[in-house]
Scaffold this active site. Structure first.
Site, short mmCIF file in Angstrom:
data_model
loop_
_atom_site.label_atom_id
_atom_site.label_comp_id
_atom_site.label_asym_id
_atom_site.label_seq_id
_atom_site.Cartn_x
_atom_site.Cartn_y
_atom_site.Cartn_z
N GLU A 54 43.49 54.34 19.16
CA GLU A 54 42.93 55.07 18.01
C GLU A 54 41.69 55.85 18.39
O GLU A 54 41.46 56.97 17.89
CB GLU A 54 42.55 54.09 16.88
CG GLU A 54 43.67 53.22 16.37
CD GLU A 54 43.72 51.87 17.04
OE1 GLU A 54 43.67 51.81 18.30
OE2 GLU A 54 43.81 50.87 16.34
N CYS A 85 37.85 50.19 15.62
CA CYS A 85 38.62 51.41 15.34
C CYS A 85 38.59 51.76 13.86
O CYS A 85 38.53 52.94 13.50
CB CYS A 85 40.06 51.24 15.83
SG CYS A 85 40.16 51.20 17.63
#
Ligand SMILES: [Zn+2]
Length: 143
Positions: A54, A85
Site C-alpha cells: 500500500e 498503511c
C-alpha cells in the site's frame, strides 16, 4: 470494471511478490477506471519494514497524478491494511479502500478502526479466499 477485476490485478502483484520471496501482498490504485499504480510488498528487497504494497502504491499514484491527495482513487489490496498503511491512506485522503482477506493479527480494523479518513469508503472481503490462500501457501513453504 468491477471490484473483483481490480482485485485480480492486485492478486497478480501478490504473485510477483511470492516469486521474489516477498510476503505475497499486492495492491493497485484505480482512478477514473484506470490502474495508475501497481505495487507489491518489497520489505525484503528494500530491507525496509515500511515497504508494504500500500505504501508503494500510494507513492506511485501521487507521483502519477502530480498531487499528494488521492480522493478520486480506489486502492485495492489483497490483505487488510495494517495500522501504518491505514494511516498513510488517511493522509492521502483516499476515496475508497477495497481489501481482500481480513488480517485478524495485524489488520487496522482490530487496533484502529477509525484510522482511515472519515470520508473514505471501505469494503472488505473481496476475493478473500484467493487472497488468503496465497499467503497461506507462502508461509507453509517457510515452515
Ligand atoms: Zn501495511
Amino acid at each position: 470494471m468491477t471490484d473483483v477485476y481490480f482485485m485480480q490485478q492486485a492478486l497478480r502483484e501478490a504473485a510477483y511478490a511470492f516469486d521474489e520471496g516477498e510476503v505475497p501482498i499486492g495492491a493497485v490504485v484505480v482512478c477514473a477506471g484506470n490502474i495508475i499504480a501497481k505495487a507489491h510488498n518489497l520489505t525484503e528487497r528494500l530491507n525496509d519494514v515500511t515497504a508494504h504494497a500500500e505504501m508503494q502504491a500510494v507513492t506511485m499514484a501521487a507521483n502519477y497524478l502530480g498531487g499528494k491527495y488521492l480522493n478520486d482513487c480506489t486502492l485495492y489490496v489483497t490483505l487488510e491494511p495494517c495500522v501504518m498503511c491505514a494511516g498513510a491512506l488517511a493522509w492521502a485522503h483516499i476515496g475508497r479502500v477495497v481489501f481482500g482477506a481480513y488480517d485478524d493479527k495485524r489488520g487496522f480494523g482490530r487496533f484502529a478502526p477509525k484510522a482511515l479518513h472519515t470520508k473514505t469508503e471501505l469494503v472488505g472481503g473481496v476475493m478473500a479466499q484467493e487472497c488468503g490462500e496465497i499467503l497461506q501457501r507462502f508461509f507453509s513453504t517457510k515452515r
